[in-house]
Design a protein around this motif. Sequence first.
Motif, PDB file in Angstrom:
ATOM      1  N   GLY A 233      63.713  26.839  57.984  1.00 29.79           N
ATOM      2  CA  GLY A 233      65.179  26.691  57.939  1.00 29.79           C
ATOM      3  C   GLY A 233      65.581  25.637  56.924  1.00 29.79           C
ATOM      4  N   SER A 234      66.733  25.007  57.151  1.00 25.33           N
ATOM      5  CA  SER A 234      67.302  24.155  56.105  1.00 25.33           C
ATOM      6  C   SER A 234      66.511  22.869  55.849  1.00 25.33           C
ATOM      7  CB  SER A 234      68.760  23.829  56.415  1.00 25.33           C
ATOM      8  OG  SER A 234      68.840  23.178  57.650  1.00 25.33           O
ATOM      9  N   SER A 235      65.572  22.526  56.743  1.00 20.98           N
ATOM     10  CA  SER A 235      64.736  21.343  56.467  1.00 20.98           C
ATOM     11  C   SER A 235      63.861  21.565  55.238  1.00 20.98           C
ATOM     12  CB  SER A 235      63.809  21.041  57.645  1.00 20.98           C
ATOM     13  OG  SER A 235      64.546  20.729  58.779  1.00 20.98           O
ATOM     14  N   VAL A 236      63.531  22.831  54.960  1.00 24.13           N
ATOM     15  CA  VAL A 236      62.600  23.102  53.861  1.00 24.13           C
ATOM     16  C   VAL A 236      63.124  24.085  52.814  1.00 24.13           C
ATOM     17  CG1 VAL A 236      60.527  22.604  55.229  1.00 24.13           C
ATOM     18  CG2 VAL A 236      61.425  24.926  55.195  1.00 24.13           C
ATOM     19  N   ASN A 237      64.241  24.758  53.102  1.00 25.86           N
ATOM     20  CA  ASN A 237      64.665  25.800  52.151  1.00 25.86           C
ATOM     21  C   ASN A 237      65.523  25.238  51.007  1.00 25.86           C
ATOM     22  OD1 ASN A 237      67.290  25.555  53.184  1.00 25.86           O
ATOM     23  ND2 ASN A 237      67.142  27.383  54.470  1.00 25.86           N
ATOM     24  N   SER A 238      65.683  23.931  50.962  1.00 29.43           N
ATOM     25  CA  SER A 238      66.398  23.178  49.916  1.00 29.43           C
ATOM     26  C   SER A 238      67.916  23.169  50.128  1.00 29.43           C
ATOM     27  CB  SER A 238      66.056  23.648  48.496  1.00 29.43           C
ATOM     28  OG  SER A 238      66.772  24.802  48.147  1.00 29.43           O
ATOM     29  N   CYS A 244      71.000  17.608  59.461  1.00 29.16           N
ATOM     30  CA  CYS A 244      70.831  18.982  59.974  1.00 29.16           C
ATOM     31  C   CYS A 244      69.681  19.031  60.972  1.00 29.16           C
ATOM     32  CB  CYS A 244      70.615  19.973  58.833  1.00 29.16           C
ATOM     33  SG  CYS A 244      69.040  19.860  57.983  1.00 29.16           S
ATOM     34  N   ASP A 245      69.650  20.091  61.781  1.00 26.68           N
ATOM     35  CA  ASP A 245      68.616  20.181  62.818  1.00 26.68           C
ATOM     36  C   ASP A 245      67.243  20.408  62.189  1.00 26.68           C
ATOM     37  OD1 ASP A 245      68.634  22.816  62.046  1.00 26.68           O
ATOM     38  OD2 ASP A 245      68.986  23.653  64.030  1.00 26.68           O
ATOM     39  N   LEU A 246      66.214  20.287  63.010  1.00 24.86           N
ATOM     40  CA  LEU A 246      64.852  20.509  62.521  1.00 24.86           C
ATOM     41  C   LEU A 246      64.296  21.742  63.229  1.00 24.86           C
ATOM     42  CD1 LEU A 246      62.204  19.798  61.089  1.00 24.86           C
ATOM     43  CD2 LEU A 246      61.827  17.976  62.734  1.00 24.86           C
ATOM     44  N   ASP A 247      64.193  22.840  62.477  1.00 22.36           N
ATOM     45  CA  ASP A 247      63.647  24.074  63.031  1.00 22.36           C
ATOM     46  C   ASP A 247      62.141  24.053  62.834  1.00 22.36           C
ATOM     47  OD1 ASP A 247      66.265  25.476  63.540  1.00 22.36           O
ATOM     48  OD2 ASP A 247      66.440  25.114  61.386  1.00 22.36           O
ATOM     49  N   MET A 248      61.411  24.307  63.924  1.00 24.07           N
ATOM     50  CA  MET A 248      59.946  24.257  63.843  1.00 24.07           C
ATOM     51  C   MET A 248      59.359  25.561  64.354  1.00 24.07           C
ATOM     52  SD  MET A 248      59.157  20.814  65.844  1.00 24.07           S
ATOM     53  CE  MET A 248      59.992  19.318  65.554  1.00 24.07           C
ATOM     54  N   LYS A 337      59.464  33.163  56.184  1.00 27.02           N
ATOM     55  CA  LYS A 337      59.540  33.902  54.918  1.00 27.02           C
ATOM     56  C   LYS A 337      60.966  33.816  54.340  1.00 27.02           C
ATOM     57  CE  LYS A 337      56.764  36.056  52.328  1.00 27.02           C
ATOM     58  NZ  LYS A 337      55.791  35.314  51.545  1.00 27.02           N
ATOM     59  N   SER A 338      61.973  33.884  55.223  1.00 28.76           N
ATOM     60  CA  SER A 338      63.369  33.733  54.742  1.00 28.76           C
ATOM     61  C   SER A 338      63.546  32.363  54.120  1.00 28.76           C
ATOM     62  CB  SER A 338      64.397  33.799  55.878  1.00 28.76           C
ATOM     63  OG  SER A 338      64.238  34.913  56.634  1.00 28.76           O
ATOM     64  N   SER A 339      62.916  31.347  54.738  1.00 29.89           N
ATOM     65  CA  SER A 339      63.043  29.984  54.196  1.00 29.89           C
ATOM     66  C   SER A 339      62.430  29.924  52.804  1.00 29.89           C
ATOM     67  CB  SER A 339      62.335  28.974  55.107  1.00 29.89           C
ATOM     68  OG  SER A 339      62.821  29.082  56.406  1.00 29.89           O
ATOM     69  N   ILE A 359      80.325  24.899  49.677  1.00 30.71           N
ATOM     70  CA  ILE A 359      80.892  25.928  50.566  1.00 30.71           C
ATOM     71  C   ILE A 359      80.599  25.567  52.024  1.00 30.71           C
ATOM     72  CG2 ILE A 359      80.783  28.370  51.248  1.00 30.71           C
ATOM     73  CD1 ILE A 359      82.208  27.902  48.548  1.00 30.71           C
ATOM     74  N   ARG A 360      79.388  25.096  52.294  1.00 31.16           N
ATOM     75  CA  ARG A 360      79.051  24.695  53.667  1.00 31.16           C
ATOM     76  C   ARG A 360      79.937  23.538  54.126  1.00 31.16           C
ATOM     77  NH1 ARG A 360      72.675  24.492  55.103  1.00 31.16           N
ATOM     78  NH2 ARG A 360      72.226  26.694  54.964  1.00 31.16           N
ATOM     79  N   CYS A 361      80.138  22.578  53.222  1.00 30.46           N
ATOM     80  CA  CYS A 361      80.935  21.403  53.563  1.00 30.46           C
ATOM     81  C   CYS A 361      82.386  21.806  53.790  1.00 30.46           C
ATOM     82  CB  CYS A 361      80.803  20.415  52.406  1.00 30.46           C
ATOM     83  SG  CYS A 361      81.549  18.852  52.756  1.00 30.46           S
ATOM     84  N   GLN A 479      73.222  41.841  56.028  1.00 30.67           N
ATOM     85  CA  GLN A 479      71.917  42.403  56.392  1.00 30.67           C
ATOM     86  C   GLN A 479      70.821  41.341  56.327  1.00 30.67           C
ATOM     87  OE1 GLN A 479      69.570  44.913  53.689  1.00 30.67           O
ATOM     88  NE2 GLN A 479      70.014  46.605  55.092  1.00 30.67           N
ATOM     89  N   ASN A 480      70.004  41.280  57.375  1.00 29.30           N
ATOM     90  CA  ASN A 480      68.823  40.411  57.325  1.00 29.30           C
ATOM     91  C   ASN A 480      67.934  40.928  56.195  1.00 29.30           C
ATOM     92  OD1 ASN A 480      66.015  39.600  57.894  1.00 29.30           O
ATOM     93  ND2 ASN A 480      66.880  38.706  59.759  1.00 29.30           N
ATOM     94  N   PRO A 481      67.514  40.054  55.259  1.00 30.97           N
ATOM     95  CA  PRO A 481      66.811  40.555  54.084  1.00 30.97           C
ATOM     96  C   PRO A 481      65.481  41.252  54.400  1.00 30.97           C
ATOM     97  CG  PRO A 481      66.830  38.142  54.120  1.00 30.97           C
ATOM     98  CD  PRO A 481      67.737  38.595  55.205  1.00 30.97           C
TER      99      PRO A 481
HETATM  100  N1  CTP Z   1      67.544  32.823  60.947  1.00 32.62           N
HETATM  101  C1  CTP Z   1      67.482  34.192  60.815  1.00 32.62           C
HETATM  102  N2  CTP Z   1      68.473  34.972  61.356  1.00 32.62           N
HETATM  103  C2  CTP Z   1      69.518  34.420  61.988  1.00 32.62           C
HETATM  104  C3  CTP Z   1      69.596  33.013  62.124  1.00 32.62           C
HETATM  105  C4  CTP Z   1      68.586  32.236  61.590  1.00 32.62           C
HETATM  106  O1  CTP Z   1      66.537  34.699  60.215  1.00 32.62           O
HETATM  107  N3  CTP Z   1      70.466  35.200  62.497  1.00 32.62           N
HETATM  108  C5  CTP Z   1      66.468  31.987  60.373  1.00 32.62           C
HETATM  109  C6  CTP Z   1      66.767  31.568  58.926  1.00 32.62           C
HETATM  110  O2  CTP Z   1      65.561  31.512  58.219  1.00 32.62           O
HETATM  111  C7  CTP Z   1      67.356  30.188  59.086  1.00 32.62           C
HETATM  112  C8  CTP Z   1      66.503  29.666  60.246  1.00 32.62           C
HETATM  113  O3  CTP Z   1      66.321  30.793  61.101  1.00 32.62           O
HETATM  114  O4  CTP Z   1      67.225  29.417  57.920  1.00 32.62           O
HETATM  115  C9  CTP Z   1      67.093  28.512  61.009  1.00 32.62           C
HETATM  116  O5  CTP Z   1      68.349  28.870  61.547  1.00 32.62           O
HETATM  117  P1  CTP Z   1      69.533  27.831  61.608  1.00 32.62           P
HETATM  118  O6  CTP Z   1      69.036  26.522  62.105  1.00 32.62           O
HETATM  119  O7  CTP Z   1      70.648  28.479  62.323  1.00 32.62           O
HETATM  120  O8  CTP Z   1      70.002  27.749  60.078  1.00 32.62           O
HETATM  121  P2  CTP Z   1      69.576  26.788  58.916  1.00 32.62           P
HETATM  122  O9  CTP Z   1      69.345  27.646  57.705  1.00 32.62           O
HETATM  123  O10 CTP Z   1      68.457  25.906  59.313  1.00 32.62           O
HETATM  124  O11 CTP Z   1      70.902  25.938  58.652  1.00 32.62           O
HETATM  125  P3  CTP Z   1      71.439  24.627  59.439  1.00 32.62           P
HETATM  126  O12 CTP Z   1      71.439  23.563  58.406  1.00 32.62           O
HETATM  127  O13 CTP Z   1      72.805  24.995  59.903  1.00 32.62           O
HETATM  128  O14 CTP Z   1      70.520  24.343  60.586  1.00 32.62           O
END
Ligand code: CTP
Length: 584
Positions: A233-238, A244-248, A337-339, A359-361, A479-481
Motif C-alpha cells: 500500500g501507500s507505505s511502499v508504493n511512493s 498514513c496507515d501501515l498495511d502489512m 503486486k498493485s503496490s 488531489i489526495r490532499c 476496475q481492479n487492474p
Molecule cells: N487495495 C485493493 N483494492 C481495494 C483497496 C485496497 O487492491 N479495493 C490494495 C491496494 O494495493 C492498496 C492497498 O490495498 O494500495 C492498501 O489499501 P489502503 O490502505 O486502503 O490504501 P493505500 O493505497 O495504502 O492508501 P492510504 O494512504 O489511504 O492508506
Amino acid sequence: MAARAVGLLASLPLCAQRSQVLRPIHRLLSCPRTVAAEIKREEQSSGSVETGSEGRTPKKTFSEVQKERREQAQRTVLIHCPNKISVKKFLKYLSQHGPINNHFFYESFGLYAVVEFCQKESVTSLQNGTRTPSMGTEAAIPFRSRVFNLKTKNPSNPTSEQSRVQCSIHAPPSSKKLLELLCYAESIDDQLNTLLKELQLTEENTKLRYLTCSLIEDIAAAYFLDCTVRPFGSSVNSFGKLGCDLDMFLDLDEIGKFSANKTSGNFLMEFQVKNVPSERMATQKILSVIGECLDHFGPGCVGVQKILNARCPLVRFSHQASGFQCDLTTNNRIALKSSELLYIYGALDSRVRALVFSIRCWARAHSLTSSIPGSWITNFSLTMMVIFFLQRRSPPILPTLDSLKTLADAEDKCVIEGHNCTFVRDLNKIKPSGNTETLELLLKEFFEYFGNFAFNKNSINIRQGREQNKPESSPLHIQNPFETSLNISKNVSQSQLQKFVELARESAWILNQEDKDRPSSSRSQPWGLAALLLPSVVNSASLAKRVRKKPASERIKSLLESIKSSGPENATSTNGKRTVSTQA
Ligand code: CTP
Ligand code: MG
C-alpha cells in the motif's frame, strides 16, 4: 469571516501538529523556485528511487528496494530512551555490540531511538546483554524482542552532556504552515511540488515502517518460522503521506520452498499439517492466532482488533512505539503486486506523484476521503483516477498496464490465483513520455476531465487506458487492474460521487479565475492550489442539476455565475481569490 475560514482550515486532516524540531521552513521560503530541483537532488543523494524521479540514473526495481530495506530493518533495534540523554555516550554504549551504521531519534509516547547496526549479530549480542524487568506487583511475560527500554543508572544525577536530542519529524506540517508555504510559492507547479515535499514519507519514516514490519515478523515467526511480513500500500508504493496507515502482508508462501527443491532420492518428505475446508478459513485461523499473539506478547501493540469476516480478513492494531496504525493481512499477494505497479507509475514521471498528492490532499480537505471506512472515495481510487487521466493525455504521460505487459520478459511473468499480474518490472526498460504539460495545466484539466466524466455509463480502466462500458450499476466503477471482475470503488455512494463531481467543477472554475502568474505582493491571499484547499462555497444539489446537461465550457460558465450570485458564507471571493488570514 477570515477567522472563520481559518477555523475550518484547522479541521483539515493536515492538522497533526509538529511537536518536534521544526523543519527549516526558511529554506523553502527563501528559494521556493527550487523545490522541484530540491526534491530531485535529495532523491539522487539518497540513492533512492522510491520517491520517483525523471533522472536518467538507473532505477532500482521494487523488489530490490524491498529486499534492501528488509535486510536493513533486520539489523535494527528500537530503544525507548530517557527524555534527556548524551547521544555520544548512548552510541558508545551500544557500540559494545558492534559498529552502528546509522541512527535517528523521534518522539512517540516518549523519546525513541532507531539504531541500525552494521551486522545482524550485534542485535543478538544486545539481546543477550539485556534483562527482563521485574514488575513489582505485576508479572512480566518474558518476551525477547528488538524493542528495548534504556534506563540511566543514576537518574538523580544527570551529567552536563545529557540534553534534549534532535528528533526527526514524522507528522505532516499543520494546515496553517502548509498554506503559508503554498502562498509563498512561485507558481502553481511550485505549489504542487512543495506539497509533495512536505507531505511525502521521509527516509526515517520509511525506515521505521520497514522496522515495524520486521518486529511484527519476529512475533509471527514464533508460529511460522521463515514467514515474512512485508509492507504494501501507500507505505511502499511512493504515494504515502506522513501519517498514513501501515498495511502489512504476512507472507507464508515462501516457507518450505527451499527445502522441497533440495531433496533428492526416491522419497518425498512432507510436513504433517492440519487441513481446513477453505483457503479463507485458513487465513482466518492464522490471523486469529497472530492477533492473539500481538495482543499478549507484542511490545507496544495495543487496540488489537480481529476483523476476520471482511472480504479481506485482517488484524488491525496500533503500534505505539512507532505511532503507526497497522492493518495486517495474509494471502493478499495481489495487493502487493498493485503496490509494485503504483511504484512504477510513481517513478516514471515526477509529475505523477505531485499530482496524486495534491488531489489526495484536496479530497481530504473537502472530506471526500476519510480515515473511517464508509461510502467515500479512497486514496487508492483517487490514485487510479490520476493514473487513468495521465494515460489519456496526448501524448500520454503514463503507459497503459497492457503496454507494460507487452514490455515484460519471461522473468516478469506472474500469475496469482489465476489472475495475470505480468508487467515489466525494470523501470529502465520503459520509454519516458514526450509530454511536456505543466502541473498547473494538468491540475486544471484533471478537474475538468472528471467534472464532466460520464460516470453513469463509463468505467475507469488503467489496463487499457480508455473508458469502457460499466459492467455493473455502482455509481463509480474503477476496475481492479488485476482482478478485473472487481470494482475497487464499489463502496462509493451516488451522493459521494456527486460531491466529488461538484467539487471538481468548482475547483476547475477557481483555477480558471486565477492569473497564470503568481498573485500580487500580498501573501495572505490563498491562490492556486491553496485556494482549492479552502472550504467549498458550492451548495450544490441544485447546482449539479443546473449544470448537468450542458457542454463543458457552458457548465463552467454556469457554475461561475451560480457561485457569483450565491454569496459564499465562509470565504470572501475577490476576483476569484478567496481570502484567508494565515494568522492563528
Ligand atoms: N487495495 C485493493 N483494492 C481495494 C483497496 C485496497 O487492491 N479495493 C490494495 C491496494 O494495493 C492498496 C492497498 O490495498 O494500495 C492498501 O489499501 P489502503 O490502505 O486502503 O490504501 P493505500 O493505497 O495504502 O492508501 P492510504 O494512504 O489511504 O492508506
Ligand atoms: Mg494504506
